[in-house]
Design an enzyme around this catalytic site. Sequence first.
Site, PDB file in Angstrom:
ATOM      1  CE1 TYR A  25      -4.081   1.966   1.010  1.00  0.00           C
ATOM      2  CE2 TYR A  25      -2.583   3.053   2.537  1.00  0.00           C
ATOM      3  CZ  TYR A  25      -3.798   3.003   1.879  1.00  0.00           C
ATOM      4  OH  TYR A  25      -4.731   3.991   2.109  1.00  0.00           O
TER       5      TYR A  25
ATOM      6  CE  LYS B  77      -3.798   5.116  -1.158  1.00  0.00           C
ATOM      7  NZ  LYS B  77      -4.917   5.522  -2.032  1.00  0.00           N
TER       8      LYS B  77
END
Length: 242
Positions: free
Chosen positions: A153, A157
Amino acid sequence: MKSALVTGGSRGIGRAVCLELTKMGYAVIINYLSNEEKAKEVKAMIEQQGGTAFLLPFDVADSEAVDKALLGWETDYPDYPIEILVNNAGSRKDNLMIFMDNEDWHSIIAMHLHGFFYVTRRVLKNMLIRRYGRIVNVVSLSGLKGLPGQTNYSAAKAGIIGATKALAQEVARKNVTVNAVAPGFIHTDMTSDLDETQLKSLIPMNRFGTAEEVASIVAFLASKQASYITGEVISVNGGLYT
Ligand code: NAP
């Protein structure tokens, strides 16, 4: 009428963004993956406010599905050009890297980073032709600071943050701005499994944020007033510095 596309608009931060953009006078295109019931609830809330909403389900990680849905939209609704894109769809599959399997790595990178690319590339064309556009990417504290258990993640991002800064410079002359908002811990379905009592002690404001607190800054960056801001990442995290 001008429209705004919000990916992942059926729940959480995306839903709050849809409601804010309605207040700004935009017809809102609510994208979601599978939760039609929740998406219909958002549509009904928008219509109660006197606004206009459309449902447009597709998987942002599926390049063909993105192109098909958006081509269909442009053909069916030529009078509703997309002036605002909020890339918000997402979820997490946390694990320590040593235990992370290929699927958990690839699916999170695909949903966030590839999803950003597929949807933005498609919508950007018309923004450039029309010489106006606002793109806001919902990223995360994870992409700035990195959080243990979230290498997939955090990488996704952080990748979107890099792309935000690069794309902002590519399209600035055409009056298209590209910015990112980086929430910390926000009350939504995505964080419902976290131990808030333990985590809030790390946050100077001693609480999780609300989806509305994120949506208001997304709406500002999507507004005409934010005309000289591009390539920025704005944190909304209660003082949880990176
Ligand atoms: P949420 O309440 O779980 O909602 C997720 C939304 O994304 C839903 O509308 C879901 O659709 C949609 N979605 C998921 N995968 C999708 C896909 N492949 N294609 C299209 N739509 C998809 O999540 P949230 O907390 O509001 O998170 C929104 C964004 O904020 C995410 O990008 C997340 O990474 C980011 N963020 C959240 C927090 C937080 O603390 N909550 C913090 C930092 C960043 P369905 O309803 O159909 O499943």
